[in-house]
Design an enzyme around this catalytic site. Structure first.
Site, short mmCIF file in Angstrom:
data_model
loop_
_atom_site.label_atom_id
_atom_site.label_comp_id
_atom_site.label_asym_id
_atom_site.label_seq_id
_atom_site.Cartn_x
_atom_site.Cartn_y
_atom_site.Cartn_z
N HIS A 65 -7.77 -2.12 6.28
CA HIS A 65 -8.05 -2.80 5.03
C HIS A 65 -7.14 -2.74 3.88
O HIS A 65 -6.23 -1.69 4.16
CB HIS A 65 -9.16 -2.16 4.31
CG HIS A 65 -9.13 -0.84 3.80
ND1 HIS A 65 -8.85 -0.86 2.48
CD2 HIS A 65 -9.44 0.50 4.18
CE1 HIS A 65 -8.91 0.60 2.05
NE2 HIS A 65 -9.27 1.27 3.14
N ASP A 175 -3.86 4.42 0.29
CA ASP A 175 -5.39 4.14 1.01
C ASP A 175 -5.56 2.71 0.81
O ASP A 175 -5.87 2.30 -0.36
CB ASP A 175 -6.35 5.03 0.22
CG ASP A 175 -7.76 4.84 1.08
OD1 ASP A 175 -7.66 3.68 1.91
OD2 ASP A 175 -8.83 5.28 0.39
N GLU A 207 -13.11 -3.26 2.04
CA GLU A 207 -13.63 -2.04 2.58
C GLU A 207 -14.09 -1.22 1.62
O GLU A 207 -15.04 -0.29 1.71
CB GLU A 207 -12.43 -1.25 3.30
CG GLU A 207 -12.77 -0.41 4.42
CD GLU A 207 -12.67 1.05 3.60
OE1 GLU A 207 -12.99 1.98 4.34
OE2 GLU A 207 -12.41 1.25 2.32
N GLU A 208 -13.66 -1.16 0.35
CA GLU A 208 -13.97 0.04 -0.65
C GLU A 208 -15.59 -0.37 -1.00
O GLU A 208 -16.06 0.48 -1.78
CB GLU A 208 -13.13 0.11 -1.50
CG GLU A 208 -11.63 0.41 -1.31
CD GLU A 208 -11.47 1.96 -0.84
OE1 GLU A 208 -12.68 2.66 -0.88
OE2 GLU A 208 -10.31 2.48 -0.44
N ASP A 230 -7.08 3.73 9.28
CA ASP A 230 -7.23 3.90 8.07
C ASP A 230 -6.66 5.20 7.72
O ASP A 230 -5.65 5.82 8.52
CB ASP A 230 -8.92 4.09 7.69
CG ASP A 230 -9.29 3.71 6.29
OD1 ASP A 230 -8.61 3.88 5.39
OD2 ASP A 230 -10.35 3.28 6.05
N HIS A 314 -7.94 8.33 -3.42
CA HIS A 314 -8.63 7.66 -4.64
C HIS A 314 -8.12 8.09 -5.79
O HIS A 314 -8.84 8.38 -6.79
CB HIS A 314 -9.99 7.70 -4.45
CG HIS A 314 -10.50 7.04 -3.15
ND1 HIS A 314 -11.97 6.42 -3.53
CD2 HIS A 314 -10.20 6.34 -2.07
CE1 HIS A 314 -12.29 5.56 -2.39
NE2 HIS A 314 -11.08 5.55 -1.59
#
Lengths: 342, 326
Positions: A65, A175, A207-208, A230, A314
């Site tokens: 992603h 990410d 994706e998130e 990922d 994150h």
């Protein structure tokens, strides 16, 4: 482009989940140099296709992603301060005093203001702050702010990608731009190898927000094998050792109930034969990645999950090792090239 | 239009039991569209044929309610929720079953602190004197909904089940107006939204539209000491930006904004921190369907007295008419 340089470029792209239209063309441009065909679908999934040499080739679908977490403006106060909420898993503790870009009528510089320690009441000193109590300050008053910003405009973190010692890179969206860099590495490797299978590399969206791009992609492309790339948690102080993996020890290969045991074993065998560093990632649940979507798409697609260790996930200072991305690209490409036919 | 809203809100239809609502809408629209059908899940699909783009407009028919799980020897009913139901909201309310039987919700008085009340500590009294007596009226598995009237007052409507009969009313009115368009329009009245957006996805899969709008209610930020939210009653329909189930597709969102501006329709933007809507399941159907939403600002959502403003409702119809003519 060398992998580190590519990753820096990728991590600086701004593509908040649901607003990837801001960046789809850049990703498509990267794929074009190595693919027979590149397209962008209506959700801005970017699809690169590389034809296989077999007469009746199977389809291998590799997804990574490219959306990033961010913020969205929910209100504009008369004083000009912007209220906001999170898109994806943003931790309020990690964003105080961040510099941001508000994507309004034009891109605006902003800061997430926090109260100075002098003004915090003693009883609140050790307390966290809630996102609903934070504001973005873009300098303007309410009237001017409303001219340039609308409720619903997205906000990204300003954290220019930095190269650290030891071939490590820190930035806001590793990410999963690390995964996208790995897709390009795979394409580069495949240029040098003969492969029977058709290969689809797809940089997926949203994706998130719940693996949404992968849901669309696994329906649109009829795959015989899925590979998901990922990030996983990098080892860092205080991290639980069974859920975090050291940087520079190679890509992780997942083993678990939703992962195809057969294909994971084959992949590990290739890693051993080719001396590619790897680590085993035991995944007892659905992995929380796009692998969960591949596994139950259409009639069910056998899927493997390769992950790149990433510290401080994150946050705007995520960190990866370029070496792990290179090993991910090498392993996936060699696995595809050497894949035994049923 | 109040007449349509009144009929729709007063018709029984908790999740999975939407048939009466579907029948009512079918009667309202059958002469105004080219085809009417019901699918396996109970979605009602009304098709206005056209040669252009295929546009799906979805409003869910189901309302929240309760389901009877046990009847004790004295004829009191124990129950569980159907959809999101706050115990404080249903306490002391009347509920009505499909056959017209009415019950009153009350709680076990041995509870220490009313703060700790849960649905399992509550019961429904249907004025029965024994289990056998109760079973003449109600059985385990029967559902009930709020019993409350629909009132027009000061240009605003107070009613049960505004969520989402008001969305149904907007689509019914749009279809009745027969707006000019080349496009093929699917007016879809969906089932089981309140229990997890279950009807809309399969409906979209069957129709394969080019784009979709969900028409539903949204919360407001204009009541005393409520959480901040930039939506208020009477300031126009809210164009969906984001909720827990979907981020509106940028093209759909931008088209709605363009339609609102060009036609001078007052509008607001919806960023809903709790809850989702049918667009959430539509947009991931069959390889992805660009989806957005138009929401009617509604106070006290999931209560027996939800409030909407007629101007917002009428402007929502105008906005959707402009959208489908694009």
């Amino acid at each position: 482009m060398e992998c580190g340089e590519l990753l820096k470029k990728l991590s600086d792209i701004r593509a908040v989940a649901g607003r990837e239209n801001m960046a789809a063309e850049i990703i498509a441009g990267l794929f074009r140099q190595y693919c027979d065909d590149v397209s962008v679908d209506s959700f801005y999934n970017v699809i690169g296709f590389k034809k296989g040499q077999a007469e009746n080739p199977q389809n291998v679908l590799i997804t990574a992603h490219y959306d990033e977490i961010g913020l969205i403006v929910t209100g504009i106060e008369d004083s000009g301060f912007l209220r906001f909420t999170a898109i994806g898993g943003v931790d309020a503790k990690a964003i105080g005093a961040m510099e941001v870009t508000v994507h309004g009528k034009k891109d605006l510089f902003g800061v997430i203001g926090v109260k100075p320690p002098h003004l915090i009441a003693p009883e609140d000193k050790d307390k966290g702050i809630k996102m609903e109590d934070m504001r973005i300050d873009i300098g303007y008053d309410g009237e001017k702010a409303r001219e340039l910003v609308s409720i619903g405009d997205v906000v990204t973190f300003n954290s220019p990608t930095q190269e650290l010692l030891n071939n490590r890179i820190a930035g806001k969206s590793l990410d999963n731009r690390s995964g996208v860099a790995a897709l390009v590495e795979i394409l580069k490797e495949l240029q040098k190898l003969k492969h029977d299978d058709n290969v689809y590399v797809v940089a997926t969206v949203q994706e998130e927000l719940g693996l949404i791009g992968a849901v669309c992609t696994t329906y649109n492309i009829k795959a015989d094998l899925g590979i998901v790339i990922d990030v996983c948690h990098g080892d860092m102080p205080d991290a639980p050792s069974d859920e975090a993996f050291p940087l520079d020890k190679g890509v992780t290969v997942a083993i678990g109930p939703i992962i195809s045991r057969k294909h994971a074993k084959e992949c590990i065998k290739i890693a051993r034969e080719e001396n590619i560093p790897y680590q085993i990632d035991p995944e007892a649940g659905d992995t929380g990645t796009e692998a969960a979507v591949h596994a139950v798409a259409r009639e069910g697609i056998p899927v493997i999950l390769l992950s790149i260790p990433c510290k401080y996930m994150h946050t705007a200072v995520e960190m990866v090792s370029v070496n792990d991305i290179v090993s991910t690209g090498k392993l996936a490409a060699r696995y595809i090239a050497g894949r035994s036919k049923e | 239009m109040f007449d349509i809203i009144n009929k729709l809100t007063q018709t029984f239809g908790p999740s999975g039991n939407e048939k009466k609502v579907a029948d009512l809408i079918r009667d309202m629209l059958k002469d105004k569209v080219d085809e009417v059908k019901t699918d396996v899940l109970g979605n009602l699909i009304c098709i206005k044929k056209g040669s252009g783009k295929k546009i799906m407009l979805a409003a869910h028919m189901d309302e929240i309610g309760i389901i009877v799980s046990f009847i004790d020897k004295n004829g009191f009913l124990r129950f569980s929720n159907v959809g999101g139901l706050n115990p404080f909201v249903i306490l002391g309310k009347r509920v009505i079953f499909e056959n017209g039987s009415v019950g009153v919700v009350w709680y076990e008085e041995n509870i220490d602190d009313i703060k700790n009340i849960k649905l399992e500590k509550m019961y429904i009294d249907i004025a029965a004197s024994s289990k056998e007596d109760a079973e003449r009226l109600v059985n385990v598995g029967d559902m009930a909904v709020f019993e409350a009237g629909t009132i027009l007052q000061n240009g605003r409507i107070i009613s049960k089940s505004m969520d989402n009969r008001i969305g149904c009313a907007v689509l019914v009115q749009t279809a009745l107006n027969q707006p000019e368009t080349e496009n093929e329009i699917y007016y879809v009245f969906t089932a089981q939204e309140e229990v997890g957006l279950r009807g809309a996805g399969p409906a979209a899969y069957g129709l394969m539209p080019d784009m979709a709008l969900a028409v539903d209610v949204t919360a407001t930020g204009d009541t005393p000491e409520c959480k901040p939210m930039a939506v208020k009653l009477g300031a126009g329909p809210a164009i969906k930006i984001k909720d827990r189930s979907v981020i509106a597709h940028p093209e759909v969102k931008d088209l709605l904004i363009k339609c609102a501006i060009e036609n001078n329709i007052p509008h607001q933007f919806e960023i809903l921190s709790q809850g989702g809507t049918d667009a959430g399941s539509i947009h991931t159907t069959a390889g992805g369907i660009p989806s957005g939403g138009v929401a009617i600002p509604t106070r006290n959502v999931h209560n027996s007295a939800e409030i909407v403003d007629m101007k917002d409702v009428e402007n929502a119809v105008k906005l959707i008419e402009a959208f489908i003519n694009q």
